[in-house]
Enzyme design. Sequence first.
Site, PDB file in Angstrom:
ATOM      1  N   SER A 105       0.832  -1.210   0.000  1.00 18.81           N
ATOM      2  CA  SER A 105       0.000   0.000   0.000  1.00 18.81           C
ATOM      3  C   SER A 105       0.862   1.254   0.000  1.00 18.81           C
ATOM      4  CB  SER A 105      -0.893   0.003   1.250  1.00 18.81           C
ATOM      5  OG  SER A 105      -1.481   1.271   1.442  1.00 18.81           O
ATOM      6  N   TYR A 128      -2.922   5.761  -4.239  1.00 13.94           N
ATOM      7  CA  TYR A 128      -4.100   6.613  -4.371  1.00 13.94           C
ATOM      8  C   TYR A 128      -3.621   7.854  -5.098  1.00 13.94           C
ATOM      9  CZ  TYR A 128      -6.563   3.755  -0.949  1.00 13.94           C
ATOM     10  OH  TYR A 128      -7.170   2.707  -0.297  1.00 13.94           O
ATOM     11  N   THR A 154      -5.694   2.613  -7.200  1.00 11.89           N
ATOM     12  CA  THR A 154      -7.011   2.316  -6.620  1.00 11.89           C
ATOM     13  C   THR A 154      -7.985   3.412  -7.053  1.00 11.89           C
ATOM     14  OG1 THR A 154      -5.992   1.176  -4.765  1.00 11.89           O
ATOM     15  CG2 THR A 154      -8.249   1.930  -4.449  1.00 11.89           C
ATOM     16  N   LYS A 231      -7.502  -0.865  -9.697  1.00 12.62           N
ATOM     17  CA  LYS A 231      -8.180  -1.647  -8.656  1.00 12.62           C
ATOM     18  C   LYS A 231      -9.497  -0.973  -8.278  1.00 12.62           C
ATOM     19  CE  LYS A 231      -7.511  -3.374  -3.919  1.00 12.62           C
ATOM     20  NZ  LYS A 231      -8.166  -2.460  -2.996  1.00 12.62           N
ATOM     21  N   HIS A 255     -13.329  -3.230  -2.584  1.00  8.67           N
ATOM     22  CA  HIS A 255     -12.497  -2.724  -1.489  1.00  8.67           C
ATOM     23  C   HIS A 255     -12.828  -3.450  -0.179  1.00  8.67           C
ATOM     24  CE1 HIS A 255      -9.828   0.964  -1.006  1.00  8.67           C
ATOM     25  NE2 HIS A 255      -9.854   0.490   0.219  1.00  8.67           N
TER      26      HIS A 255
HETATM   27  C1  LIG Z   1      -7.068  -2.856   7.008  1.00  7.89           C
HETATM   28  C2  LIG Z   1      -7.255  -2.676   5.527  1.00  7.89           C
HETATM   29  C3  LIG Z   1      -6.517  -1.707   4.868  1.00  7.89           C
HETATM   30  C4  LIG Z   1      -6.662  -1.537   3.492  1.00  7.89           C
HETATM   31  N1  LIG Z   1      -5.879  -0.617   2.861  1.00  7.89           N
HETATM   32  C5  LIG Z   1      -5.956  -0.506   1.525  1.00  7.89           C
HETATM   33  C6  LIG Z   1      -5.081   0.361   0.837  1.00  7.89           C
HETATM   34  O1  LIG Z   1      -4.215   1.008   1.415  1.00  7.89           O
HETATM   35  N2  LIG Z   1      -5.225   0.456  -0.510  1.00  7.89           N
HETATM   36  C7  LIG Z   1      -6.176  -0.247  -1.198  1.00  7.89           C
HETATM   37  O2  LIG Z   1      -6.292  -0.121  -2.409  1.00  7.89           O
HETATM   38  N3  LIG Z   1      -7.013  -1.084  -0.559  1.00  7.89           N
HETATM   39  C8  LIG Z   1      -6.910  -1.247   0.766  1.00  7.89           C
HETATM   40  N4  LIG Z   1      -7.712  -2.141   1.398  1.00  7.89           N
HETATM   41  C9  LIG Z   1      -8.627  -3.005   0.629  1.00  7.89           C
HETATM   42  C10 LIG Z   1      -7.904  -4.311   0.217  1.00  7.89           C
HETATM   43  O3  LIG Z   1      -6.918  -4.038  -0.747  1.00  7.89           O
HETATM   44  C11 LIG Z   1      -8.855  -5.338  -0.401  1.00  7.89           C
HETATM   45  O4  LIG Z   1      -9.577  -4.738  -1.451  1.00  7.89           O
HETATM   46  C12 LIG Z   1      -9.854  -5.954   0.582  1.00  7.89           C
HETATM   47  O5  LIG Z   1      -9.281  -6.109   1.860  1.00  7.89           O
HETATM   48  C13 LIG Z   1     -10.283  -7.315   0.014  1.00  7.89           C
HETATM   49  O6  LIG Z   1     -11.228  -7.900   0.789  1.00  7.89           O
HETATM   50  P1  LIG Z   1     -10.939  -9.084   1.858  1.00  7.89           P
HETATM   51  O7  LIG Z   1     -10.327  -8.417   3.020  1.00  7.89           O
HETATM   52  O8  LIG Z   1     -12.300  -9.602   2.099  1.00  7.89           O
HETATM   53  O9  LIG Z   1     -10.056 -10.104   1.208  1.00  7.89           O
HETATM   54  C14 LIG Z   1      -7.595  -2.328   2.771  1.00  7.89           C
HETATM   55  C15 LIG Z   1      -8.329  -3.306   3.445  1.00  7.89           C
HETATM   56  C16 LIG Z   1      -8.165  -3.494   4.806  1.00  7.89           C
HETATM   57  C17 LIG Z   1      -8.963  -4.574   5.493  1.00  7.89           C
HETATM   58  C1  LIG Z   2      -5.609   8.481   4.374  1.00  4.00           C
HETATM   59  C2  LIG Z   2      -5.123   7.077   4.624  1.00  4.00           C
HETATM   60  C3  LIG Z   2      -6.023   6.159   3.902  1.00  4.00           C
HETATM   61  C4  LIG Z   2      -5.671   4.736   4.149  1.00  4.00           C
HETATM   62  C5  LIG Z   2      -6.775   3.969   3.536  1.00  4.00           C
HETATM   63  C6  LIG Z   2      -6.574   2.542   3.618  1.00  4.00           C
HETATM   64  C7  LIG Z   2      -7.692   1.870   2.918  1.00  4.00           C
HETATM   65  O1  LIG Z   2      -7.804   1.866   1.731  1.00  4.00           O
HETATM   66  C8  LIG Z   2      -8.690   1.205   3.681  1.00  4.00           C
HETATM   67  O2  LIG Z   2      -9.554   0.542   3.098  1.00  4.00           O
HETATM   68  O3  LIG Z   2      -8.676   1.363   4.908  1.00  4.00           O
END
Ligand SMILES: Cc1cc2nc3c(=O)[nH]c(=O)nc-3n(C[C@H](O)[C@H](O)[C@H](O)COP(=O)(O)O)c2cc1C
Ligand SMILES: CCCCCCC(=O)C(=O)O
Length: 365
Positions: A105, A128, A154, A231, A255
């Site tokens: 990320s 992002y 994303t 994404k 997401h």
């Molecule tokens: C704690 C957490 C942080 C995440 N941070 C990001 C991120 O920084 N960038 C992003 O594109 N998606 C982020 N996501 C979404 C994940 O990339 C992904 O789409 C999602 O977790 C998939 O679903 P699953 O947890 O059911 O496998 C995050 C998800 C979680 C749970």
């Molecule tokens: C401004 C920080 C954003 C982090 C976002 C992480 C993310 O995508 C998520 O689902 O949580």
Amino acid sequence: MVMALHTYEAAAEERLPGPVWDFFAGGSGTESMLTAGREALDRVQLRPRCMVDVSRCDPGTDLLGARLAAPLAVAPMAYHQLAHPEGEVASARGAGEAGALLTVSMFASRALEDIAAAASGPLWLQLYWLRRREVMRDLIRRAEAAGFRALVLTVDAPRVAYRPRDAANGFAVPPGVRAVNLSTEVMAASHGSRSGESALARHSREQFDASITWEDLAWLREVTSLPVVLKGVLTGEDAELAVKHGVSGLIVSNHGGRQLDFARSAPECLTEVVDAVGGSCPVILDGAIRHGADLAKALCMGADAVMLGRPALWGLAHSGDAGVAGVLRLLIDQFEEVMALMGAPTVADFGRSGIAYPVCGRLPS
Ligand SMILES: Cc1cc2nc3c(=O)[nH]c(=O)nc-3n(C[C@H](O)[C@H](O)[C@H](O)COP(=O)(O)O)c2cc1C
Ligand SMILES: CCCCCCC(=O)C(=O)O
């Protein structure tokens, strides 16, 4: 001993502070999308073929030039140090050990260079779109120099959506954990909690550029020669536009239920996107993957690979790199068994005739 996925989940929940667990587990709005993807995948039934030589099954595959032990990647997730002190460095070790790809990320808590030094498998960097493009450009330069193989943009998060658990907890990244690849100036707003508000949601409104359109992709493709993967695409229309604008891959994702509430789940959108791109770029299914059979179902629907989110964090919280590798290996072993029982000894043997929906019968090919 092979641990079941729910054992990792239970251990993570027990170990992590409540607000961190809520940040990991929570969804947006009514949280309706947290279960929708799982329900959709559970409705898909496998149609096995018999009398096929499955004495040797090979789950290996290629994804954008990288060889993987199985069509499995770790999704980008912010702040792995919330789960384990070694953060993304341990995740990179664990993913490499299992032969899976790791997407790092933009809000990683360890330096890109340290993550790359620990990795034995391929790495992608997620972005992002920030208002300050020079910050994105610097990060891309560093990722290129460190050997990252692709960028993941994303596109389902022009801002971080309202997430009731984080708002109720006034969630902010705790002191000691930082998005170290971004300057303190860019990150200032993500610390410092206020009750009734998520600091991350507030920060995203300040820093994310919500005005970008398809035309802006030209800038990204100019500043890097790395493949760009989008994404968060959920419609055939957007998939066609993405291909027209030169993207190298698509991740069908909602997401993990953390952005648009009341949408279609990612698995329900998969065949629409696959049909729209017509094989012109790889398509990856992200979200709700919890068993090796889900890899088989996704491949049958036309995906080239899947991404795994929260379970990787459960493994990390449980036992660092060993936990991440344990979770990934569990799914790969389950997938290998499904290959044998499905009569599909290679990844290429999965197709739409391999699945059915109980109500509609066989999917049209
Ligand atoms: C704690 C957490 C942080 C995440 N941070 C990001 C991120 O920084 N960038 C992003 O594109 N998606 C982020 N996501 C979404 C994940 O990339 C992904 O789409 C999602 O977790 C998939 O679903 P699953 O947890 O059911 O496998 C995050 C998800 C979680 C749970
Ligand atoms: C401004 C920080 C954003 C982090 C976002 C992480 C993310 O995508 C998520 O689902 O949580």
